[in-house]
Enzyme design. Sequence first.
Site, PDB file in Angstrom:
ATOM      1  N   HIS A  50      13.351 -37.118 -19.036  1.00 35.09           N
ATOM      2  CA  HIS A  50      14.340 -36.142 -18.410  1.00 35.09           C
ATOM      3  C   HIS A  50      14.778 -34.912 -19.151  1.00 35.09           C
ATOM      4  O   HIS A  50      14.787 -33.922 -19.019  1.00 35.09           O
ATOM      5  CB  HIS A  50      15.654 -36.885 -17.971  1.00 35.09           C
ATOM      6  CG  HIS A  50      15.297 -37.872 -16.819  1.00 35.09           C
ATOM      7  ND1 HIS A  50      15.527 -39.288 -16.774  1.00 35.09           N
ATOM      8  CD2 HIS A  50      14.785 -37.634 -15.346  1.00 35.09           C
ATOM      9  CE1 HIS A  50      15.459 -39.924 -15.714  1.00 35.09           C
ATOM     10  NE2 HIS A  50      14.909 -39.092 -14.822  1.00 35.09           N
ATOM     11  N   LYS A  95      17.278 -45.469  -3.146  1.00 30.22           N
ATOM     12  CA  LYS A  95      17.124 -47.019  -3.832  1.00 30.22           C
ATOM     13  C   LYS A  95      18.424 -47.560  -4.599  1.00 30.22           C
ATOM     14  O   LYS A  95      19.436 -46.654  -5.001  1.00 30.22           O
ATOM     15  CB  LYS A  95      15.814 -46.622  -5.083  1.00 30.22           C
ATOM     16  CG  LYS A  95      16.311 -45.485  -5.924  1.00 30.22           C
ATOM     17  CD  LYS A  95      15.031 -44.841  -6.627  1.00 30.22           C
ATOM     18  CE  LYS A  95      15.193 -43.666  -7.273  1.00 30.22           C
ATOM     19  NZ  LYS A  95      14.225 -42.788  -7.734  1.00 30.22           N
ATOM     20  N   ARG A 144       5.001 -36.031 -12.793  1.00 30.65           N
ATOM     21  CA  ARG A 144       4.153 -36.756 -13.744  1.00 30.65           C
ATOM     22  C   ARG A 144       2.714 -37.116 -13.301  1.00 30.65           C
ATOM     23  O   ARG A 144       1.669 -37.052 -13.824  1.00 30.65           O
ATOM     24  CB  ARG A 144       4.916 -38.089 -14.001  1.00 30.65           C
ATOM     25  CG  ARG A 144       6.140 -37.816 -14.915  1.00 30.65           C
ATOM     26  CD  ARG A 144       6.937 -39.116 -14.699  1.00 30.65           C
ATOM     27  NE  ARG A 144       7.614 -39.171 -13.333  1.00 30.65           N
ATOM     28  CZ  ARG A 144       8.513 -39.770 -13.053  1.00 30.65           C
ATOM     29  NH1 ARG A 144       9.073 -40.922 -13.518  1.00 30.65           N
ATOM     30  NH2 ARG A 144       8.950 -39.988 -11.634  1.00 30.65           N
ATOM     31  N   SER A 192      12.372 -44.283 -15.113  1.00 33.96           N
ATOM     32  CA  SER A 192      13.317 -45.018 -15.646  1.00 33.96           C
ATOM     33  C   SER A 192      13.209 -46.656 -14.919  1.00 33.96           C
ATOM     34  O   SER A 192      13.716 -47.594 -15.480  1.00 33.96           O
ATOM     35  CB  SER A 192      14.529 -44.688 -14.761  1.00 33.96           C
ATOM     36  OG  SER A 192      14.807 -42.920 -15.151  1.00 33.96           O
TER      37      SER A 192
HETATM   38  P1  ADP Z   1      14.647 -39.152  -8.406  1.00 34.99           P
HETATM   39  O1  ADP Z   1      15.248 -40.496  -8.352  1.00 34.99           O
HETATM   40  O2  ADP Z   1      15.290 -38.094  -7.983  1.00 34.99           O
HETATM   41  O3  ADP Z   1      13.299 -39.029  -7.891  1.00 34.99           O
HETATM   42  P2  ADP Z   1      14.724 -39.324 -11.256  1.00 34.99           P
HETATM   43  O4  ADP Z   1      16.269 -39.452 -11.380  1.00 34.99           O
HETATM   44  O5  ADP Z   1      13.865 -40.533 -11.326  1.00 34.99           O
HETATM   45  O6  ADP Z   1      14.347 -38.805  -9.808  1.00 34.99           O
HETATM   46  O7  ADP Z   1      14.087 -38.097 -12.003  1.00 34.99           O
HETATM   47  C1  ADP Z   1      14.415 -36.819 -11.715  1.00 34.99           C
HETATM   48  C2  ADP Z   1      13.638 -35.617 -11.825  1.00 34.99           C
HETATM   49  O8  ADP Z   1      13.024 -35.923 -13.155  1.00 34.99           O
HETATM   50  C3  ADP Z   1      12.153 -35.911 -10.954  1.00 34.99           C
HETATM   51  O9  ADP Z   1      11.766 -34.743 -10.529  1.00 34.99           O
HETATM   52  C4  ADP Z   1      11.226 -36.607 -11.815  1.00 34.99           C
HETATM   53  O10 ADP Z   1       9.968 -36.257 -11.407  1.00 34.99           O
HETATM   54  C5  ADP Z   1      11.740 -35.805 -13.242  1.00 34.99           C
HETATM   55  N1  ADP Z   1      11.196 -37.017 -14.288  1.00 34.99           N
HETATM   56  C6  ADP Z   1      11.540 -38.313 -14.398  1.00 34.99           C
HETATM   57  N2  ADP Z   1      10.918 -38.586 -15.466  1.00 34.99           N
HETATM   58  C7  ADP Z   1      10.087 -37.990 -15.685  1.00 34.99           C
HETATM   59  C8  ADP Z   1       9.277 -37.736 -17.067  1.00 34.99           C
HETATM   60  N3  ADP Z   1       8.759 -38.891 -17.731  1.00 34.99           N
HETATM   61  N4  ADP Z   1       8.589 -36.416 -17.334  1.00 34.99           N
HETATM   62  C9  ADP Z   1       8.609 -35.440 -16.459  1.00 34.99           C
HETATM   63  N5  ADP Z   1       9.556 -35.276 -15.512  1.00 34.99           N
HETATM   64  C10 ADP Z   1      10.248 -36.503 -15.278  1.00 34.99           C
END
Ligand code: ADP
Length: 162
Positions: free
Chosen positions: A17, A41, A90, A128
Amino acid sequence: MTTAVYPGSFDPISHGHINLAKRGLKIFDKLIVAVARNVAKQTLFTADERVEMVREVLSDDSRITVDAFEGMTVDYVRSCGANVMLRGIRTVSDFEYEFQMALINRHFTTDIETMFMMTSNEYSFLSSRFIKEAVALGADVSAFVPELVQRRLREKLGGEGR
Ligand code: ADP
């Protein structure tokens, strides 16, 4: 001055992130990192805990503000006076999910665009969910999250690290 909103659940924030946010700032002047309160979730951390961690990790950059929001992301983006949201991709499965989400959002509004950035190579496998599972099994995730996030994860999930 272009402002983008970077929404997500951030449960918890990872180097993936952080990397995306920093790269986003090469394109946008300001970034609002928006932590979703109501996520489909089950989250490990409360919204307030997630916001606090994002703030601690990112607020050294004055171009970044951190906020929490409820309801439709597009409504929140509009309320910020922004018209772009930033999302990361990703994997192919991310692409399918994001593609659908962007099209649904476009059904509700045509004045907000979603911009996608590819993950950096070194974080392409990082999620995450994976980080939480690894900590619960006692792994050291310091390569994936800032030190303070690893501490909070261990407080919640136990594990000394190995
Ligand atoms: P959500 O729960 O809204 O899907 P996350 O909190 O997991 O999203 O992630 C928020 C954003 O950050 C999403 O667009 C996700 O694809 C991106 N993201 C999460 N981890 C990574 C990573 N390792 N590299 C690039 N983008 C990421």
